[in-house]
Design an enzyme around this catalytic site. Structure first.
Site, PDB file in Angstrom:
ATOM      1  N   LYS A 108       0.837  -1.211   0.000  1.00 16.74           N
ATOM      2  CA  LYS A 108       0.000   0.000   0.000  1.00 16.74           C
ATOM      3  C   LYS A 108       0.867   1.255   0.000  1.00 16.74           C
ATOM      4  O   LYS A 108       0.428   2.324  -0.437  1.00 16.74           O
ATOM      5  CB  LYS A 108      -0.972  -0.012   1.176  1.00 16.74           C
ATOM      6  CG  LYS A 108      -0.335  -0.116   2.565  1.00 16.74           C
ATOM      7  CD  LYS A 108       0.021   1.223   3.175  1.00 16.74           C
ATOM      8  CE  LYS A 108       0.777   1.013   4.469  1.00 16.74           C
ATOM      9  NZ  LYS A 108       1.227   2.290   5.083  1.00 16.74           N
ATOM     10  N   THR A 110      -3.441   5.724   4.237  1.00 17.99           N
ATOM     11  CA  THR A 110      -2.132   6.150   3.760  1.00 17.99           C
ATOM     12  C   THR A 110      -2.233   6.990   2.498  1.00 17.99           C
ATOM     13  O   THR A 110      -1.374   7.828   2.242  1.00 17.99           O
ATOM     14  CB  THR A 110      -1.232   4.917   3.490  1.00 17.99           C
ATOM     15  OG1 THR A 110      -1.333   4.012   4.582  1.00 17.99           O
ATOM     16  CG2 THR A 110       0.209   5.317   3.318  1.00 17.99           C
TER      17      THR A 110
END
Length: 342
Positions: free
Chosen positions: A195, A252
């Protein structure tokens, strides 16, 4: 109450130490920099890595690794991925003398350069199995700054041994910090590592002035890439729609707290990979993971166009601009949208 050692006095290590100390555990925080250790002990702050946060006075900080881990029931490693092997090597002889083998937990997100190993694989390769109980991964959507101010946070503790994961769950759980258990170590680790690549891309998109449509497309197609590579490596595809997958991806890719997102905005402004590393005083795992994931994608013949474009922009001699990379992604041959595990 048990003694727990946190190895790594950066923002995340300090935040986790705060949680454990508030849970009344005997918490020892280790770091290499004496100035930071002195600050934690004397003023109960870590302004460089966790500004405007008061740490519990009960946290003991030390530069002595042997002091930190001595008689610890749990050792939590929060160091950069490419420092993990060296740290495990330093720990090995110290664990020989332990009266009780500790649970080893890592709370870092990345893949080791050159070997392409997940962090748990590095640890089990280096550490003597007789000297620890099990390895547990602690991962999920979490900014250190928010954990430190007791914002509601949920993470995943993953281990091949469910009882070890449950021990970590019990150590951390409180009114603002909730932990779920999982036995899919591969999926949890790869979700956390990959990610970061997409977060760099999200920062680039934001830095170039694109809006929410573009960010939503990036996150969704990024999740497809993560799932493709993850399932090829043996992960359960359902893990990627959980906390350590889409949950971590969202936080994120949408928050200015994310160092990977911040790195992407710098890349959008024209800074090179080396210049970005110089400007940010913390390791940007996503930039390093781009290279490892690109190599894995080629090895497993996995289609990862976002990762490939970032690799071309950051690592090759014939660097393409990020604008050209985005155009190349948009002009790819039309395809049918696949399910998550394809």
């Amino acid at each position: 109450m048990m003694k727990i050692a946190i190895i790594g006095s950066g923002s995340w290590g300090s935040a986790l130490a705060k949680v454990l100390s508030e849970n009344k555990h005997d918490t020892v925080l280790w770091g290499r920099k004496q100035t930071i250790i002195d600050e934690i002990n004397q003023t109960h702050t870590n302004e460089k890595y966790l500004p405007n946060v008061s740490l519990p006075k009960e946290i003991k900080a030390t530069t002595s690794l042997s002091e930190a881990v001595s008689n610890a029931s749990m050792i939590i490693l929060v160091v950069p991925t490419n420092a993990m092997r060296q740290m495990a090597q330093e720990l090995n002889p110290l664990l020989e003398d332990q009266a009780q083998a500790p649970v080893i937990v890592h709370a870092s997100k990345g893949l080791e350069m050159n070997t392409q190993l997940r962090i748990s694989e590095v640890l089990t390769e280096v550490l003597n199995k007789d000297n620890y109980q099990d390895v547990v991964v602690l991962s999920g959507p979490s900014h250190a700054e928010e954990v430190a101010r007791q914002d509601v946070t949920t993470l995943t503790a993953a281990s091949d041994n469910l009882e070890a994961a449950q021990a970590v769950q019990q150590a951390f759980m409180n009114r603002y910090f909730r932990v779920y258990t999982n036995t899919d170590v591969i999926g949890v680790e790869l979700g956390g590592a990959l990610k970061n690549i997409i977060a760099v891309g999200a920062g680039i998109i934001s830095g170039l002035g694109y809006g929410d449509n573009a960010k939503a497309a990036l996150i969704t197609r990024g999740l497809a890439e993560i799932s493709r590579l993850g399932t090829a490596r043996g992960a359960d595809p359902l893990t990627f729609i959980g906390l350590s997958g889409v949950g971590d991806l969202i936080v994120t890719c949408t928050s200015p707290h994310s160092r990977n997102f911040q790195a992407g905005t710098l890349i959008a402004k024209g800074y090179s990979r080396a210049e970005v590393s110089e400007k940010m005083f913390m390791v940007v795992e996503g930039i390093l993971t781009v290279k490892v994931a690109y190599e894995l994608a080629k090895e497993y013949d996995i289609d990862m166009p976002i990762t490939e474009m970032l690799y071309l922009a950051l690592y090759t001699d014939k660097k393409i601009s990020v604008e050209d990379a985005i155009e190349s992604l948009m002009l790819r041959e039309g395809k049918q949208e696949e399910s998550l595990d394809k």
